[in-house]
Design a protein around this motif. Sequence first.
Motif, short mmCIF file in Angstrom:
data_model
loop_
_atom_site.label_atom_id
_atom_site.label_comp_id
_atom_site.label_asym_id
_atom_site.label_seq_id
_atom_site.Cartn_x
_atom_site.Cartn_y
_atom_site.Cartn_z
N LEU A 69 0.84 -1.19 0.00
CA LEU A 69 0.00 0.00 0.00
C LEU A 69 0.88 1.24 0.00
O LEU A 69 2.03 1.21 0.44
N ASN A 70 0.33 2.36 -0.47
CA ASN A 70 1.08 3.62 -0.46
C ASN A 70 1.45 4.05 0.95
O ASN A 70 2.40 4.80 1.14
N SER A 71 0.71 3.60 1.93
CA SER A 71 0.99 3.96 3.32
C SER A 71 2.27 3.33 3.84
O SER A 71 2.73 3.67 4.93
N TYR A 107 3.03 -6.27 7.56
CA TYR A 107 4.36 -5.73 7.83
C TYR A 107 4.32 -4.21 7.74
O TYR A 107 3.79 -3.65 6.78
N VAL A 108 4.90 -3.56 8.75
CA VAL A 108 5.03 -2.11 8.75
C VAL A 108 6.52 -1.82 8.88
O VAL A 108 7.17 -2.28 9.82
N ASN A 109 7.05 -1.08 7.92
CA ASN A 109 8.49 -0.78 7.88
C ASN A 109 9.33 -2.04 7.97
O ASN A 109 10.35 -2.07 8.66
N LYS A 168 -2.36 0.56 -4.64
CA LYS A 168 -1.63 -0.60 -4.15
C LYS A 168 -0.94 -1.29 -5.31
O LYS A 168 -1.29 -1.11 -6.46
N THR A 169 0.05 -2.08 -4.98
CA THR A 169 0.79 -2.86 -5.96
C THR A 169 0.76 -4.30 -5.50
O THR A 169 0.97 -4.58 -4.33
#
Length: 96
Positions: free
Chosen positions: A36-38, A63-65, A85-86
């Motif tokens: 996601l872009n986020s 997963y975040v960072n 999103k990709t």
Amino acid sequence: MREEVFRTRVVKMSLRKQTPSDFLKQIIGRPVVVKLNSGVDYRGVLACLDGYMNIALEQTEEYVNGQLKNKYGDAFIRGNNGCDKTVFSEKQKNRA
């Protein structure tokens, strides 16, 4: 002669350009990463998707960072217009 014609058809079919829709249909049931872009990544098995790019994943990890934050059995990622999103198959991710 008949074998040559068959081989030519196979080669022509394999050289055909693939649409995004064709690609997504081929990876249903395979491990994917949805970015996601986020900056949040969701990794899981692609269960299904629709024309609005709503995505259903199984065995999902968030997963975040780069850090594992949560594990979900099933996850639904809404494909609204405001959320870019990709989607990568695991093979593509390893090639990049």
